[in-house]
Structures are given as C-alpha cells and as structure tokens.
Design a protein around this motif. Structure first.
Motif, PDB file in Angstrom:
ATOM      1  N   ALA A  99      -0.323   3.996  -0.854  1.00  0.00           N
ATOM      2  CA  ALA A  99      -0.524   2.644  -0.329  1.00  0.00           C
ATOM      3  C   ALA A  99      -0.852   1.704  -1.473  1.00  0.00           C
ATOM      4  CB  ALA A  99      -1.657   2.627   0.701  1.00  0.00           C
ATOM      5  N   VAL A 100      -0.528   0.438  -1.270  1.00  0.00           N
ATOM      6  CA  VAL A 100      -0.868  -0.624  -2.229  1.00  0.00           C
ATOM      7  C   VAL A 100      -1.680  -1.678  -1.508  1.00  0.00           C
ATOM      8  CG1 VAL A 100       0.036  -2.491  -3.668  1.00  0.00           C
ATOM      9  CG2 VAL A 100       1.169  -0.262  -3.671  1.00  0.00           C
ATOM     10  N   TYR A 101      -2.740  -2.145  -2.153  1.00  0.00           N
ATOM     11  CA  TYR A 101      -3.466  -3.323  -1.673  1.00  0.00           C
ATOM     12  C   TYR A 101      -3.482  -4.352  -2.791  1.00  0.00           C
ATOM     13  CZ  TYR A 101      -7.029  -6.531  -0.025  1.00  0.00           C
ATOM     14  OH  TYR A 101      -7.693  -7.683   0.373  1.00  0.00           O
ATOM     15  N   ALA A 102      -2.885  -5.525  -2.549  1.00  0.00           N
ATOM     16  CA  ALA A 102      -2.872  -6.626  -3.513  1.00  0.00           C
ATOM     17  C   ALA A 102      -3.837  -7.700  -3.041  1.00  0.00           C
ATOM     18  CB  ALA A 102      -1.462  -7.195  -3.662  1.00  0.00           C
ATOM     19  N   GLY A 103      -4.821  -8.011  -3.876  1.00  0.00           N
ATOM     20  CA  GLY A 103      -5.848  -8.961  -3.493  1.00  0.00           C
ATOM     21  C   GLY A 103      -5.484 -10.401  -3.780  1.00  0.00           C
TER      22      GLY A 103
END
Length: 713
Positions: A99-103
């Motif tokens: 998974a990727v989380y971009a803030g």
C-alpha cells in the motif's frame, strides 16, 4: 548576504517570500512586496521557513531498522535494504500487498508531485491512499461528474465578487483551500469596502465569521440540508437564472429539491426558515455572487452532496463561469482541461473496490479509513507492506489508534519523510529529503485552483547534500521494476521527460529533473511561456484575472454541465430520510483550524507552537455548566472509536451542543524524534474519529459531526 524571492510551499496560498541568507544561515524571512500575487503578505507559517531549515530534529541521513532500532546508514545501504525485502514480498504476495499513503505535503513539493506518480504507476498497486480521502475527495467526486474532470473545480472570483456565501471554511486561518488566494483577510475586507456582503455558515464563530456581515451557527453535518433548502427556495420563488449555460438536469434538480423546504430542514440545521429564505433571495439578487465551501462541507457523511449542491447553487443563480462568480482557472502548466485536444470520456469512479469493506476507488484512491482493515484482515490480498510519502496517517486519519496498532502487523515499511514522526517511527527504512529552501519549487497543482492566473518558479536557495526526492523516487521505481536499487537515473528521467513531451507535443529540452518537466509543461501549456521566462521574472508572472471557459473545458460525455448526475443524485434519498428523524441532544465533535498550524507537520517549530495555538476542547458555557466542566479543567471525551483526555476551553464562540478539538496533535509517543512537538504534545482528536462514519459516495472520512460524550476527568 543574499536576498532571494521564493514561493512559500507550506499551504495553498502560494505567497511570495523574501529569504535572507547570511553565511549559510537563514537570518530573515519576510513577505515579498514585489510578488505579483501576494504583494508582501506573509503568515506565521511562511515566516518559519528558516526555523524549518535549521531544525536539529530534521533527518539528514537515511535510517534502517537493525536489531529493532533505527540507525543512520548510507544511501546505498538504505536502498539495498529496500531491494532486499520489497521485491520478494511482491513476488510472493502480489503488488496489491503493498500500500501507498501520500500525505498533504507531497502536493506542495514539486519533486513528489511530478515523480511520485512515476513510482506509484510502476508499483501498480490498487491499495493507493492519500490525504484527499481525509479532507477533500467529495469535491473532486462532484466536480468530476458535473464537469468531466476531478480538477475542473470552479473557485470564487474573490477579487470581483459582491456577495460571498461561505460554508465550513475559515480562510483567515487556513489561507484558503481549493481556493488558492494569498491574503484572504485583505481580499474579504476589499469585498466589504466595495459594498459587498460576506455571509459565513459555521458551527463556530471563527476568525472569518468575526469579519463577516452575518454568521449563522449551523448544526454540524447538516450543510447539505441547508443547501437543498436554498435550492428549493430558488425554484419555489422563481429565482433561478442559468443564462445561456450549457446545462443538463435542471428539472431533475427541481424535483429532487421538493422535500427540502426551509421549514423541513430548520429543526435539523438549527437555522430559522425565514433566515434560509433570505439567504436564497440575497444570493439570487446579488449582481455577482458565489457559494464556497470547504473542510466543514467535505468531511461529513453527506460531503459529496454538499459539494455538489454548492455548484448547483452557483449554476442556478447564473453565477457559474461568470465574472465575480465561480470561475475556472487556467493554469500555465499541468492542467488537463487546458489542452487543445480533449476527449469527452466522462468521469468514472468505483473502477475497483477495497477488499474488506467494498469501498469505491475515486481518482485512483481508496478511502484511507479502510487502510487498517486491509492490514489487519487475513486473506489473499492482505496489505503486508506500506510506503508513506510525506504523510503522517497515524495522526491524520480516522481511528488513528487502530491504524497505529495495524502498523505492527506489517512485514515491511518505507517512509519518505524529513522527520521521524508518529508514523515514520514504525518504518524499516526512512528516506529523508531536502528542506524547502534546498529544492526548486513550482506550485503545479495549486495554480489550477488559483483565484488569479499566475506562475512563479523558485530555484533552490541553499545547497544540499541530501538527494532530491525525485531522485529517491526514481531509485524506488528502479527497485519495483527490476532495474535495481542503483538504476541509471538519467535514463529513467529521460524516459519520463520523453513521455511528457510526447503527450504535450513539444521537445523535451536539455534540462533534467523537475526543471525539465515544468519547462515541458509550460511550453505545452496555454500561454507562450518557458521556464526561462519564469527564471527571468523571480517575483512571478501575472497572467490575468479568471475568464469564462465554458463550454470548451467540459469533458462530460454530453459536453454540457451535468447538474443531476446519477452517480451523485443516487444519495439524495438517504439525505431525505434525515428529515424524518428526531434531533437528539447528543454532542457533536468538529475540528478547528489554527493560523500557526498546518495539520500535523508544522508542530516541531518553536515559533509555531506558542500563543493561541492551543489543543483544547472548546465548549459553549451552557454545555460546560450542564456537564460540570470549567475552563482549564481536564475532560474525558469518548466516541465509539476511542477516548482522550483534553483541557477544556469555555467560549461562547461555539454553538451549544458542539465540541471543537483541533486535529494534527498527539505527539507524546515513544520513538518519534520531534522534541518541540513532544514538549507541546496535545492530544490526537482522530482517536475519536470513527472510521465507519463516511461519506457514502466518496468514502471520505466524516471528521465533523461525530457523536461524542464528555465528562470531567
């Protein structure tokens, strides 16, 4: 000593600053009087750029977890560790296991804005999450279905409007959002000075509400009901005027609005029916008017309906695509609806759905409210690895404590971040980047939402020994594509440039990195501009006020504004059901913006954590008396998701029945290396945020209107 003009990258206002450097030290930051957009305006966040650059807690070397501890290593060692662990995990469990989380900061960084998508596309996972599903995705959802593209978003023509109705927004503190506008206070004062009117709808008497001609304290989470009542009044009193706009669906909206009379919504919104009718009449009769809504309208269970109805109102009053109304910016670079040749493909959502809760994809993202589910729930497709890019989801997402616990279940985690914060402390590898003053900058996304068409390029002010994030992201791309941890960066960058240049029909040029991509986008854009032109104009280029752009920007399949798209109107019956429910006396939680704060990522700077930047639970005096609470006392606040203890602040600025706690705090955790933030820890309001309360259409977290209980500690 040197003085260099820069564009502030810390919020959406894009203010011009003048940075003074003396012998390698930032000695002064002030507003740039010559900036074509901000004209010298500066806020406390922009003034803190020097403190950010010199922050001793900022990471300057990669970290790798060894024997349970994060230790400094070389860059080659850090990437070798990622190559050793990530590709085998993908080979065994598939790409969706990552998974990727971009803030939020990744949008304010040219490297991550341009090269993040290169890495994400190469990774090719459906488990992609960003901060948008915490705060603004409903607006993208509604704009996409109404106008054809998620970033075809009309913004207030703030400098020419005569009547501004603002809901759930506090731009005097936030500096504007989905409305790039420096010095909003000055612009709103100018509105009033020219005889205009500002009406603010907000459960709290915010700084913006204090400046307004009228403030209406609405019950949290009921904005869609109010907006529908305004629409209903326009139809009932024959006040609609769509001019010659290319619009479909007016009659459908008329029928949908029928149950939402001002009387029917009054008990739920807390606003008198006659007040609502007056609001509608004044909106319709003003010469140039606009409705604008932000966080308070998008972070609720009817966020998409509220976002849609705002533009329905702007259309029905004849103020869409009109000077002084809601207009569409024309950015110099990167704007999809600025291209000469556009295909009317329409807008699609739900192209895939989340594994555990069957929540829909929107603009390539899944709702971050379900990320913990995807990590914790066994079975094929379980998320086993996480990459965070400039994000702190352990503070900024709903039921943050559950997500924090889920981190322990990951097999591998990588964070691209300048701090070891509440989230990156869980990582196996942390890859820092340069400070804003050590990298070039162009506001690629935010100029697409600006109230005036401008362009400004900022070169790096100071040298750095830390690789630029675009280089880091290309090395990560090499790892997930089989090119290894030390690929030919020039070849990869050339490939990205070739693809961008071919798409826009221009030559790629001989620059490299973000400079080359921005130059390509400028040359392929709607103005006769190059990067060299911006380099020769260090205070920016003014491209003029917003101009009408309909119908050519529309990419709906019909080529018209779709006022009643089925993808949105399908949720209207759920809203209508609210009219039949009794209103109980439960307390409702809302957030709070603060001038010297920007979500969770500016709390480690001493200049920004003093004064009025307080993490308190604000209560109306009537509620405090009823609950046995006094100013300064500690209270326990509970929700279905969790509980926190927080100091009480009693104030008549807030509506009875409402509790307000700012988000982004809660820094008292082991393992983070943010000494200033830890000394001003506050509490994490998102521990109370319920991950099961979502906007039904977009899956965005409902961070406003959360039922809570509060009592003395």
């Amino acid at each position: 000593m040197t003085q260099t003009p820069v564009t502030c990258p810390l919020c959406e206002a894009t203010c011009g600053l003048s940075v003074t450097v003396t012998e390698g030290q930032v000695t002064r930051v002030r507003g740039d009087d010559a900036d074509v957009f901000s004209h010298g305006y500066i806020c406390p966040k922009g003034a803190s750029l020097g403190a950010l650059h010199h922050d001793p807690d900022r990471l300057r070397a990669p970290l790798v977890r060894r024997d349970g501890e994060l230790v400094e290593v070389s860059w080659d060692e850090a990437f070798a560790e990622i190559e050793r662990r990530l590709p085998p995990l993908i080979a065994e469990h598939g790409r969706d296991a990552v998974a990727v989380y971009a803030g939020n900061p990744s949008v304010h960084n040219t490297s991550t804005a341009l090269y993040g998508p290169v890495f994400y596309k190469a990774l090719n996972t459906r488990n992609f999450y960003t901060a948008s599903t915490v705060d603004q995705l409903p607006k993208h959802f509604s704009a996409g279905h109404m106008f054809g593209h998620a970033l075809t978003i009309p913004v207030p023509d703030l400098d020419r409007v005569d009547h501004l109705l603002m809901l759930g927004a506090n731009p005097l503190v936030s500096n504007g959002s989905l409305m790039t506008a420096p010095d909003v206070r000055g612009r709103l004062r100018a509105l009033r000075d020219r005889g205009g009117k500002l009406v603010v709808v907000d459960p709290k008497r915010s700084r913006t509400a204090e400046l307004a001609d009228e403030h209406h304290a609405i019950r949290p989470g009921t904005d869609a009901l109010l907006l529908f009542a305004l629409v209903r009044t326009l139809f009932a009193e024959d006040l609609t005027d769509t001019r010659d706009l290319p619009v479909n669906g007016v009659d459908e909206v008329r029928a949908l609005a029928e149950p939402f009379t001002p009387e029917a919504v009054a008990v739920h919104t807390g606003l008198d029916a006659d007040v609502v009718r007056t609001m509608a009449r004044e909106l319709a009769s003003a010469g140039r008017a606009v409705v604008y809504g932000r966080i308070g309208t998008t972070t609720q269970t009817f966020g998409t309906l509220a976002s849609w109805l705002i533009d329905v109102l702007n259309t029905l009053t004849g103020n869409l695509d009109r000077e002084g109304g809601a207009m569409f910016p024309l950015a110099a670079a990167g704007q999809a609806n600025a291209r000469a040749a556009k295909k009317r493909r329409g807008f699609q959502t739900g192209r895939w759905r989340s594994r555990v809760r069957d929540l829909p994809e929107v603009i390539g993202e899944l709702p971050v409210a379900t990320l913990a589910d995807e990590i914790l729930t066994p079975g094929d497709g379980r998320v086993r690895a996480l990459v965070t890019v400039c994000g702190n989801p352990c503070l900024s997402t709903p039921n943050a404590r559950r997500l924090e616990k889920a981190m322990a279940r990951l097999d591998f985690m990588v964070s691209v971040d300048v701090y070891l914060n509440e989230t990156s402390r869980h990582a196996d590898v942390v890859l820092p980047g340069p400070t804003p003053l050590e990298r070039p900058h162009y506001d690629l996304t935010l100029y697409q939402l600006a109230i005036r068409n401008v362009a400004n390029w900022t070169p790096a002010v100071l040298p750095t020994e830390v690789p630029q994030e675009w280089e880091t992201l290309l090395r990560l791309t090499g790892i997930v594509t089989g090119l290894g941890s030390d690929p030919d960066l020039k070849a990869l960058d050339d490939l990205v440039a070739d693809q961008t240049a071919e798409r826009l029909g221009v030559e790629k040029g001989d620059r490299h990195g973000p400079e080359r991509l921005i130059d390509i986008m400028l040359r392929g854009g709607p103005y006769d501009l190059t990067l060299a032109d911006l380099e020769a104009a260090p205070h920016g280029v003014d491209l003029g006020p917003l101009e009408p752009r309909l119908p050519e920007i529309l990419t709906t399949t019909s080529g018209r504004v779709e006022l009643a798209p089925e993808a949105i109107t399908v949720d209207v019956p759920r809203l209508a059901e609210v009219l039949d429910r009794p209103v109980n006396g439960e307390l409702l939680l809302i957030g709070r913006r603060q001038l010297s704060s920007n979500n969770s990522w500016m709390h480690n700077l001493a200049p920004l954590v003093r004064g009025s930047n307080r993490c308190t639970a604000q209560l109306h005096p009537d509620d405090a008396t009823r609950l046995g609470l006094v100013d300064g006392a500690t209270a326990v606040v509970r929700s279905r998701a969790g509980e926190i203890e927080v100091p009480v602040e009693v104030t008549d600025a807030i509506r009875p029945g409402v509790v307000s706690i700012p988000h982004g705090w809660g820094h008292d955790v082991a393992g983070a290396r943010t000494s200033v933030a830890r000394a001003h820890a506050g509490v994490n309001a998102n521990v109370l945020a319920d991950e099961t309360l979502l906007d039904a259409l977009s899956g965005t977290a409902a961070l406003n209107g959360i039922p809570v209980q509060i009592e003395p500690a």
